[in-house]
Design an enzyme around this catalytic site. Structure first.
Site, PDB file in Angstrom:
ATOM      1  N   HIS A 192      14.675  62.901  17.326  1.00  0.00           N
ATOM      2  CA  HIS A 192      15.183  61.818  16.693  1.00  0.00           C
ATOM      3  C   HIS A 192      14.630  62.211  15.812  1.00  0.00           C
ATOM      4  O   HIS A 192      13.556  62.814  15.363  1.00  0.00           O
ATOM      5  CB  HIS A 192      15.027  60.660  16.768  1.00  0.00           C
ATOM      6  CG  HIS A 192      15.513  60.161  15.159  1.00  0.00           C
ATOM      7  ND1 HIS A 192      16.755  59.598  14.763  1.00  0.00           N
ATOM      8  CD2 HIS A 192      15.038  58.999  14.386  1.00  0.00           C
ATOM      9  CE1 HIS A 192      17.218  59.609  13.877  1.00  0.00           C
ATOM     10  NE2 HIS A 192      15.704  59.302  13.394  1.00  0.00           N
ATOM     11  N   ASN A 227      17.539  62.581   8.482  1.00  0.00           N
ATOM     12  CA  ASN A 227      18.035  61.749   9.301  1.00  0.00           C
ATOM     13  C   ASN A 227      19.101  61.181   9.070  1.00  0.00           C
ATOM     14  O   ASN A 227      19.190  59.973   7.675  1.00  0.00           O
ATOM     15  CB  ASN A 227      16.782  60.317   8.651  1.00  0.00           C
ATOM     16  CG  ASN A 227      16.593  59.075   9.568  1.00  0.00           C
ATOM     17  OD1 ASN A 227      17.653  59.312  10.927  1.00  0.00           O
ATOM     18  ND2 ASN A 227      15.667  58.675  10.030  1.00  0.00           N
ATOM     19  N   CYS A 276      18.123  53.965  14.726  1.00  0.00           N
ATOM     20  CA  CYS A 276      18.351  55.406  15.426  1.00  0.00           C
ATOM     21  C   CYS A 276      18.079  56.294  16.853  1.00  0.00           C
ATOM     22  O   CYS A 276      18.299  56.704  17.750  1.00  0.00           O
ATOM     23  CB  CYS A 276      16.778  55.773  14.501  1.00  0.00           C
ATOM     24  SG  CYS A 276      17.275  55.849  12.645  1.00  0.00           S
TER      25      CYS A 276
HETATM   26  C1  LIG Z   1       8.620  57.299   4.001  1.00  0.00           C
HETATM   27  C2  LIG Z   1       7.345  58.680   5.127  1.00  0.00           C
HETATM   28  C3  LIG Z   1       7.450  60.143   4.657  1.00  0.00           C
HETATM   29  C4  LIG Z   1       6.389  58.724   3.282  1.00  0.00           C
HETATM   30  O1  LIG Z   1       5.350  59.402   3.428  1.00  0.00           O
HETATM   31  P1  LIG Z   1       3.958  59.112   3.106  1.00  0.00           P
HETATM   32  O2  LIG Z   1       2.879  60.061   3.748  1.00  0.00           O
HETATM   33  O3  LIG Z   1       3.600  57.840   4.521  1.00  0.00           O
HETATM   34  O4  LIG Z   1       3.707  58.289   1.878  1.00  0.00           O
HETATM   35  P2  LIG Z   1       3.061  56.562   1.814  1.00  0.00           P
HETATM   36  O5  LIG Z   1       4.401  55.615   1.960  1.00  0.00           O
HETATM   37  O6  LIG Z   1       1.936  56.120   1.665  1.00  0.00           O
HETATM   38  O7  LIG Z   1       2.872  57.131   0.009  1.00  0.00           O
HETATM   39  C5  LIG Z   1       2.077  57.838  -0.058  1.00  0.00           C
HETATM   40  C6  LIG Z   1       2.460  58.018  -2.331  1.00  0.00           C
HETATM   41  O8  LIG Z   1       3.678  59.050  -2.249  1.00  0.00           O
HETATM   42  C7  LIG Z   1       4.168  57.379  -3.194  1.00  0.00           C
HETATM   43  N1  LIG Z   1       5.686  58.308  -2.941  1.00  0.00           N
HETATM   44  C8  LIG Z   1       6.422  57.918  -1.413  1.00  0.00           C
HETATM   45  N2  LIG Z   1       7.637  58.548  -1.851  1.00  0.00           N
HETATM   46  C9  LIG Z   1       7.550  59.111  -2.652  1.00  0.00           C
HETATM   47  C10 LIG Z   1       8.263  60.468  -3.336  1.00  0.00           C
HETATM   48  N3  LIG Z   1       9.829  60.332  -2.553  1.00  0.00           N
HETATM   49  N4  LIG Z   1       8.093  61.114  -4.160  1.00  0.00           N
HETATM   50  C11 LIG Z   1       7.133  61.500  -4.367  1.00  0.00           C
HETATM   51  N5  LIG Z   1       6.134  60.394  -4.062  1.00  0.00           N
HETATM   52  C12 LIG Z   1       6.371  59.534  -3.348  1.00  0.00           C
HETATM   53  C13 LIG Z   1       4.225  56.627  -3.128  1.00  0.00           C
HETATM   54  O9  LIG Z   1       4.670  55.925  -4.051  1.00  0.00           O
HETATM   55  C14 LIG Z   1       2.861  56.841  -2.229  1.00  0.00           C
HETATM   56  O10 LIG Z   1       1.857  56.723  -3.350  1.00  0.00           O
HETATM   57  P3  LIG Z   1       0.754  56.403  -3.657  1.00  0.00           P
HETATM   58  O11 LIG Z   1      -0.330  56.401  -2.454  1.00  0.00           O
HETATM   59  O12 LIG Z   1       0.266  56.466  -5.541  1.00  0.00           O
HETATM   60  O13 LIG Z   1       1.122  54.346  -3.723  1.00  0.00           O
HETATM   61  C15 LIG Z   1       6.788  58.635   6.019  1.00  0.00           C
HETATM   62  O14 LIG Z   1       5.910  57.615   5.158  1.00  0.00           O
HETATM   63  C16 LIG Z   1       7.896  57.811   7.353  1.00  0.00           C
HETATM   64  O15 LIG Z   1       8.174  59.111   7.037  1.00  0.00           O
HETATM   65  N6  LIG Z   1       7.078  56.832   7.675  1.00  0.00           N
HETATM   66  C17 LIG Z   1       8.442  57.252   8.703  1.00  0.00           C
HETATM   67  C18 LIG Z   1       9.546  56.879   8.152  1.00  0.00           C
HETATM   68  C19 LIG Z   1      11.016  56.872  10.063  1.00  0.00           C
HETATM   69  O16 LIG Z   1      10.710  57.343  10.155  1.00  0.00           O
HETATM   70  N7  LIG Z   1      11.937  56.077   9.197  1.00  0.00           N
HETATM   71  C20 LIG Z   1      12.899  55.743  10.495  1.00  0.00           C
HETATM   72  C21 LIG Z   1      12.883  55.103  11.450  1.00  0.00           C
HETATM   73  S1  LIG Z   1      14.012  56.132  12.369  1.00  0.00           S
END
Ligand SMILES: CC(C)(COP(=O)(O)OP(=O)(O)OC[C@H]1O[C@@H](n2cnc3c(N)ncnc32)[C@H](O)[C@@H]1OP(=O)(O)O)[C@@H](O)C(=O)NCCC(=O)NCCS
Length: 359
Positions: A266, A296, A126
């Site tokens: 980004h 993204n 990214c």
């Molecule tokens: C991916 C992201 C949105 C997830 O959000 P989060 O608040 O961290 O959520 P978590 O991964 O801790 O998951 C929380 C819960 O939501 C659930 N969940 C994950 N994706 C889901 C979705 N699309 N819909 C519903 N629930 C979802 C998980 O299973 C988890 O459930 P649990 O508590 O029962 O285990 C976030 O972590 C993120 O943006 N990370 C950085 C990503 C990034 O920048 N990547 C690229 C770098 S360029």
């Protein structure tokens, strides 16, 4: 013996300035409602946790990142009335190259009729566009080239597992390109900071398809050709990395938050951007947001935002670009804008083919 007087460093007055920007968005839209029919998710969860409402998907037999990159570059050349033979270097940042080899930059050049110049890919996930911009700006500042195209193109849908709700909601397909030219008035790429930490690989990578684990029936069966991400870990490092580079670049250029006209982050997650902006003391009205429309788009994300907000950009505006991505890689750039965006030529009936303009 008397100490020899030290030579004073020569100041390079010529800067690499962004003189045009153009993007390409594939027409097919994948909404949160569409995704809710494919995996166990909801529009409310995606909107709240990421800020994304919809993203674009490139459909069409045999079309890869080069198709979108070539469309963006074609538009850029048309907009600037540049003949392909006047381009002296083309760099493509991509994480989803059409092939392992040849590189996507070579394919884009061939598609748009740019010949007999150097072209290569930059792979920094990214942060790829920022890395490519930093490299290209050196060639201009050194006087080697006067016209360089830098393009970010990613067909993320090619490596997204649409059965994995944790990653499939995040990414979209797009490309965007900028023209870099010398500017003697002092506008352009003022400074760049690049960082990487390969130990971050464990949190964000694609397991198979490279030389370590070449494709096989087993890797396909185990779904190892898709993005693997530990989202919460990446989130933590992304906030820290973005804050680190933006603070550093502001400090070494004597910039305070009130001097920044636009932050161009980004677009990975709206909450990451908001937290990083808050840490810098930057009001959200001066932060570019396009994530709600495009998700993204990896290397296309930053130039796509510049394209989306082009009409609002004025000569002398101070921009702070920042990215974080797989690797880990991260970085920042301090840019002073070199032209009035509102006066830039428009393609496609005045709205550049965008979906509704800036947020
Ligand atoms: C991916 C992201 C949105 C997830 O959000 P989060 O608040 O961290 O959520 P978590 O991964 O801790 O998951 C929380 C819960 O939501 C659930 N969940 C994950 N994706 C889901 C979705 N699309 N819909 C519903 N629930 C979802 C998980 O299973 C988890 O459930 P649990 O508590 O029962 O285990 C976030 O972590 C993120 O943006 N990370 C950085 C990503 C990034 O920048 N990547 C690229 C770098 S360029």
């Amino acid at each position: 013996m008397a100490e020899r007087p030290r030579l004073r460093p020569v100041t390079i007055a010529t800067r690499a300035a962004i003189t045009a920007v153009h993007g390409f968005l594939p027409p097919d839209v994948l909404t949160n409602a569409d995704l809710a029919r494919m995996v166990d998710t909801t529009d409310a969860w995606i909107s709240e946790r990421t800020g994304i409402k919809e993203r674009r998907i490139l459909k069409g037999e045999g079309l890869g990142s080069s198709h979108m990159g070539a469309e963006a570059v074609r538009g850029l050349l048309a907009k600037t009335k540049t003949s392909p033979e006047d381009v002296e270097l083309l760099i493509c940042a991509t994480t989803t190259p059409d092939f392992v080899h040849p590189c996507t930059a070579n394919l884009i050049c061939d598609m748009v009729g740019i010949r007999n110049i150097g072209s290569f890919d930059v792979q920094a996930a990214c942060s790829g566009f920022l890395y490519a911009l930093a490299v290209a700006s050196q060639f201009i500042a050194a006087g080697t080239f006067k016209k360089i195209v830098v393009v970010g193109a990613d067909k993320m849908s090619a490596i997204v597992d649409y059965t994995d709700r944790a990653t499939c909601v995040l990414f979209g397909d797009a490309a965007a390109a900028v023209m870099l030219e010398p500017n003697a008035e002092g506008y352009g790429i003022m400074d760049t900071v690049l960082r990487s930490d390969g130990s971050g690989m464990k949190y964000l990578h694609q397991k198979a398809g490279g030389s370590r684990m070449p494709p096989s029936a087993e890797t396909v069966a185990k779904r190892l050709h898709y993005i693997y991400q530990e989202g919460a870990q990446v989130y933590k490092y992304a906030v820290a990395g973005l804050s680190e580079v933006t603070h550093e670049i502001m400090a070494r250029n004597n910039l305070t938050a009130d001097m920044i006209d636009w932050a161009v982050p980004h677009q990975a997650n709206r909450r990451i951007i908001e937290t990083a902006a808050e840490r810098l003391g930057l009001p959200l009205e001066r932060v570019m947001f396009t994530i709600h429309k495009y998700g993204n788009t990896t290397t296309a994300s930053i130039p796509l935002s510049l394209w989306d907000y082009e009409d609002k950009l004025k000569v002398g505006d101070r921009l702070l670009l920042a990215a974080f991505g797989g690797g880990f890689t991260w970085g920042g750039a301090y840019v002073t804008w070199a032209y009035d965006g509102a006066k830039a030529p428009k393609l496609n009936g005045g709205h550049n083919g965008k979906n509704g303009g800036a947020a």
